[in-house]
Design a protein around this motif. Structure first.
Motif, PDB file in Angstrom:
ATOM      1  N   TRP A  56       0.824  -1.207   0.000  1.00  0.00           N
ATOM      2  CA  TRP A  56       0.000   0.000   0.000  1.00  0.00           C
ATOM      3  C   TRP A  56       0.859   1.258   0.000  1.00  0.00           C
ATOM      4  CZ3 TRP A  56      -4.622   1.725  -1.042  1.00  0.00           C
ATOM      5  CH2 TRP A  56      -4.997   2.982  -0.572  1.00  0.00           C
ATOM      6  N   THR A 111     -13.391  -3.164  -2.698  1.00  0.00           N
ATOM      7  CA  THR A 111     -13.994  -2.451  -1.574  1.00  0.00           C
ATOM      8  C   THR A 111     -15.106  -1.527  -2.047  1.00  0.00           C
ATOM      9  OG1 THR A 111     -11.890  -2.536  -0.366  1.00  0.00           O
ATOM     10  CG2 THR A 111     -13.524  -0.947   0.381  1.00  0.00           C
ATOM     11  N   CYS A 112     -14.864  -0.808  -3.143  1.00  0.00           N
ATOM     12  CA  CYS A 112     -15.895   0.071  -3.697  1.00  0.00           C
ATOM     13  C   CYS A 112     -17.083  -0.720  -4.217  1.00  0.00           C
ATOM     14  CB  CYS A 112     -15.296   0.928  -4.807  1.00  0.00           C
ATOM     15  SG  CYS A 112     -14.068   2.140  -4.251  1.00  0.00           S
ATOM     16  N   GLN A 148      -4.654  -1.831  -6.190  1.00  0.00           N
ATOM     17  CA  GLN A 148      -5.783  -1.256  -6.918  1.00  0.00           C
ATOM     18  C   GLN A 148      -6.990  -2.179  -6.876  1.00  0.00           C
ATOM     19  OE1 GLN A 148      -5.681   0.846 -10.999  1.00  0.00           O
ATOM     20  NE2 GLN A 148      -6.396  -1.211 -11.503  1.00  0.00           N
ATOM     21  N   ILE A 165      -7.768   5.817  -8.666  1.00  0.00           N
ATOM     22  CA  ILE A 165      -8.859   6.123  -7.740  1.00  0.00           C
ATOM     23  C   ILE A 165     -10.164   6.406  -8.484  1.00  0.00           C
ATOM     24  CG2 ILE A 165      -9.691   7.814  -6.063  1.00  0.00           C
ATOM     25  CD1 ILE A 165      -7.805   5.732  -4.900  1.00  0.00           C
ATOM     26  N   ILE A 187      -8.894  -1.811  -3.652  1.00  0.00           N
ATOM     27  CA  ILE A 187      -9.786  -0.659  -3.614  1.00  0.00           C
ATOM     28  C   ILE A 187     -11.022  -0.900  -4.482  1.00  0.00           C
ATOM     29  CG2 ILE A 187      -9.976   1.804  -4.111  1.00  0.00           C
ATOM     30  CD1 ILE A 187      -7.075   2.121  -3.545  1.00  0.00           C
TER      31      ILE A 187
END
Length: 292
Positions: free
Chosen positions: A101, A279-280, A273, A114, A276
């Motif tokens: 990370w 998670t989203c 990546q 992002i 993330i």
């Protein structure tokens, strides 16, 4: 126990090395181990005598010291049970994750990935959440299948447009154009939701009077829903058209990651990546449960 102690003593005697001047002598241990001497060469480095099985000798300086390295498993004789092994694996995984990370956070592609991950915090796609919502609006399976097919067809076109745009507009500009194209396609849908299209007059209450044979009158209330055709049309148009910008941005972002990420950091950066992104994606379901 006595036999083990004697064997350990014999091993220690075999591994003992006598350093004298520029010579290394390994003392004999009976008739099987003959005395051996190796004289230092012209460079001044002492020779190294043959080591016992499982032991390697390495010279660290000239004519004064010898370091002995034992081929021993570091976990041998240090086992603290199954729980300790599990704890070590978990802490090792957490340590590697935090290191990955930190590399991902300091990488230039962080602010590129992002927005890509935030695209998964959305229900504006023909996934399970949107299909369930359209079913509540009265859409038939035929209409849903037609919408999915049209959406997949539109998603194919960026594979031809993006390679054409990159040499002319550049990779970064192409990604920006595709992102704005997706936003513009979703603007009508956002306006429709904010204006409340399809919310009014969605229920019709009908009072039916039933005369029974006994002469009494029963009143039955039937509630039906009007299908918000206009809202469904706007949803289908906006979502299907936005697939062009969505997958065009996906192609541009993927190529950016391939060009910016070094080969040695590919696993760490791409893995972070994906963490993330997942998670989203999970967050979209959580928000659906909260705001339903």
């Amino acid at each position: 126990a006595d036999e083990n102690d004697e064997g350990l003593a014999d091993t220690q005697r075999e591994m003992s090395l006598i350093v004298s001047g520029g010579q290394i002598v390994q003392p004999s241990n009976g008739a099987e181990n003959a005395s051996q001497q190796l004289t230092a060469g012209s460079s001044g480095r002492p020779g190294v005598s043959p080591s016992p099985i499982g032991v390697s000798s390495t010279t660290t300086s000239v004519n004064d010291s010898i370091s002995v390295k034992f081929d021993v498993d570091p976990d041998e004789g240090n086992s603290d049970g199954c729980c300790g092994s599990v704890v070590r694996k978990i802490t090792g995984y957490v340590r590697r994750t935090m290191k990955s990370w930190s590399i991902y956070r300091a990488h230039p592609c962080f602010w590129i990935s992002i927005p890509y991950a935030l695209l998964y915090v959305s229900v504006l796609g023909f996934g399970g959440i949107m299909v369930a919502y359209l079913k509540t609006l009265g859409c038939s399976d035929y209409i849903l299948a037609l919408g999915r097919g049209l959406s997949a067809l539109v998603a194919v076109f960026p594979t031809f447009v993006v390679p054409y745009m990159i040499p002319r507009k550049g990779l970064y500009k192409t990604g920006e154009y595709m992102m704005f194209a997706q936003v513009l396609c979703l603007v009508p849908l956002a306006i429709a939701f904010l204006a409340g299209i399809g919310d009014s007059s969605t229920k019709i209450t009908t009072v039916i009077t039933v005369n029974t044979t006994s002469g009494t009158t029963d009143t039955e209330t039937v509630t039906t829903k009007n299908t918000p055709v206009l809202l469904i049309v706007i949803i289908f148009f906006s979502v299907c058209a936005s697939r062009f910008g969505l997958w065009g941005f996906d192609l541009a972002q993927t190529q950016m990651m391939q060009e910016l990420v070094q080969k040695a950091e590919t696993g760490r950066v791409n893995g972070s990546q994906e963490l993330i992104v997942n998670t989203c994606w999970l967050l979209s379901y959580l928000l659906t449960v909260i705001f339903h």
